[in-house]
Scaffold this active site. Structure first.
Site, PDB file in Angstrom:
ATOM      1  N   LYS A 160       0.944  -1.203  -0.116  1.00 28.10           N
ATOM      2  CA  LYS A 160      -0.192  -0.010   0.043  1.00 28.10           C
ATOM      3  C   LYS A 160       1.033   1.173  -0.116  1.00 28.10           C
ATOM      4  O   LYS A 160       1.977   1.090   0.664  1.00 28.10           O
ATOM      5  CB  LYS A 160      -1.097  -0.214   1.244  1.00 28.10           C
TER       6      LYS A 160
ATOM      7  N   ASP B  77      -7.245   4.611  -4.495  1.00 28.31           N
ATOM      8  CA  ASP B  77      -7.764   4.381  -3.199  1.00 28.31           C
ATOM      9  C   ASP B  77      -8.365   5.916  -2.703  1.00 28.31           C
ATOM     10  O   ASP B  77      -8.459   6.567  -3.909  1.00 28.31           O
ATOM     11  CB  ASP B  77      -6.835   4.116  -2.046  1.00 28.31           C
TER      12      ASP B  77
END
Ligand code: NDP
Length: 447
Positions: free
Chosen positions: A127, A167
């Site tokens: 991430k 995201d």
């Protein structure tokens, strides 16, 4: 109750990662389920797989300098945590939001390992993001920021190494600028290096819709297993971004009615059902605040600044905004109003106390790492299409997504039964995801 073999591992994680509260919370949530696994698989304890899975393989932090439209210089901080590559290249999105710091990126990366494993696809966990606030920035400013961010990140990426996606704060526009800069620096049209691309230049149909649709497919499976369905149900969806919008669309397609949604300024209540085209015009096209939806909708909808969206009575609640947005008090209100199912479209939106409240009340609860895995699963389908230089139809891709979500539901459901906790999707998801990663790690030796 935490298992006595697990407790010292948790203490060590907290000690070695001070101040990273969200990361501690995510580790606690997963490790809380793993006691019975160690009892059944002592070889995993011996190889210290749990300790190893809690330590990222690599953490990258970098400076992102850029200039705004007036020529003023800004310095942001960029992150990429390459957490685990036992099952495939690191895979996980980028978040641009002022709250981003290492603890948030690590919590998201840690969750991503098990989520990606649950999809059954060959993707590891990672991430990234930056503490950049895209709100009220012009297109040019967003482009310059993305270019500066990629000028550092590119050296760590590659279709066999690390494959980011979007995201919060990173949608189709940002993915375009990031990919364009990667292509320019490397002089390679490496489509599979990033996902969430527009279908006109290498993206997959359904990727945009996938997380929201997938969340609804997961809840549909859970309802089906309990002899129920979406048809005729009232739903509340928090957020009004990528995940929320397509969760609303799929609920409506399945005969349910979403009566409220939100952004960080408040929520709208529209008892006739959220008008999807209007919502998309306001949030996706004009990028306005959610109050503009109520202004244009007329008398049927009202905007409530601040306040809790979870006070609105519903049968199904889908938190699709951000972490820790649904507290114990919210869960109590939902249970009191007759809510029967909750699906986490966002990552860790329910606090641990809220999750416990749902469990005690017998509410069906789909944790994010299972319920919102449709986004990353479709990213993996995008990588497959890129690798074969092919593109699939909307129907074929959506069918694959529905099958994958049914498969995730099944493995969570069956694992919970196997470990003596039928209906506990939290336990099922944590154990099933962990075992897939742990077996691969054990096979690879001490690396
Ligand atoms: P977007 O940026 O498209 O939308 C986020 C939405 O949540 C916006 O409506 C935003 O409102 C709202 N929001 C953000 N912070 C807060 C807050 N503190 N309080 C209330 N509302 C808030 O992001 P996504 O839809 O992509 O992501 C939403 C969640 O889903 C995140 O947790 C993400 O990690 C998760 N997720 C996303 C995937 C994807 O494919 N996009 C895949 C799997 C999970 P505002 O505009 O006011 O900030």
């Amino acid at each position: 109750m935490i298992d006595e073999k697990i407790e010292p591992i948790l203490d060590e994680v907290v000690r070695r990662n001070p101040g990273e509260q969200e990361f501690h919370q995510a580790v606690h949530e997963v490790l809380g389920s793993l006691g019975p696994v160690l009892a059944k698989h002592p070889e995993l304890a011996e190889a210290k797989i749990i300790q190893r899975v809690c330590e990222p393989e690599r953490q990258i932090i970098f400076r992102v300098p850029w200039q705004d439209d007036r020529g003023e210089v800004h310095i942001n901080r960029g992150f990429r945590v390459e957490f685990n590559s036992a099952l495939g290249p690191y895979k996980g999105g980028l978040r641009f939001h002022p709250s981003v710091y290492l603890g948030i990126v690590k919590f998201l990366g840690f969750e991503q390992i098990f989520k990606n494993a649950l999809t059954g696809m060959p993707i590891g966990g990672g991430k990234g993001g930056a503490d950049f606030d895209p709100r009220d920035r012009s297109d040019d400013e967003i482009m310059r920021f993305c270019q500066s961010f990629m000028l550092e990140l590119f050296r760590h990426l590659g279709e066999y190494t690390d494959v980011p996606a979007g995201d919060i704060g990173v949608g189709g526009r940002e993915i375009g600028y990031l990919f364009g800069q990667y292509k320019r620096i490397t002089n390679r049209y490496e489509s599979g290096v990033i996902t969430g691309k527009d279908p006109s230049w290498g993206g997959s149909l359904v990727r945009k819709e996938a997380t929201g649709y997938g969340t609804v497919f997961f809840v549909q499976e859970a309802l089906k297993a309990a002899g129920k369905a979406f048809d005729g149900r009232t739903c509340v969806v928090s957020g009004s971004g990528n995940v929320a919008i397509y969760a609303i669309e799929k609920v409506h397609q399945l005969g349910g009615k979403v009566v409220a949604c939100s952004d960080s300024s408040g929520f709208v209540h529209d008892p006739d059902g959220i008008h999807l085209e209007l919502l998309q015009q306001v949030k996706e096209v004009e990028r306005l605040r959610i109050s503009a939806y109520a202004d244009r909708r007329g008398d049927s909808a009202r905007f409530v600044p601040g306040g809790s969206i979870w006070e609105i009575p519903c049968d199904v609640a889908l938190p699709c905004a951000t972490q820790n947005e649904l507290t114990r008090a919210d869960a109590v209100a939902l249970v009191r109003n007759g809510c029967i199912a909750v699906g986490e479209g966002a990552n860790m939106p329910c606090t641990p106390e809220a999750v416990r409240t749902f469990a005690e009340a017998g509410v069906l609860f789909g944790p994010g790492k299972a319920a919102n895995a449709g986004g990353v699963a479709t990213s993996a389908l995008e990588m497959q299409q890129n690798a074969s230089r092919d593109s699939w139809t909307f129907e074929r891709t959506e069918d694959r997504l529905a099958q994958i979500m049914a498969g995730i539901h099944e493995v969570c459901f069956e694992t919970a039964e196997e470990y003596g906790r039928p209906g506990d999707y939290v336990l099922g998801a944590n154990i099933a995801g962990f075992l897939r990663v742990a077996r691969a790690m054990a096979a690879h030796g001490l690396v």
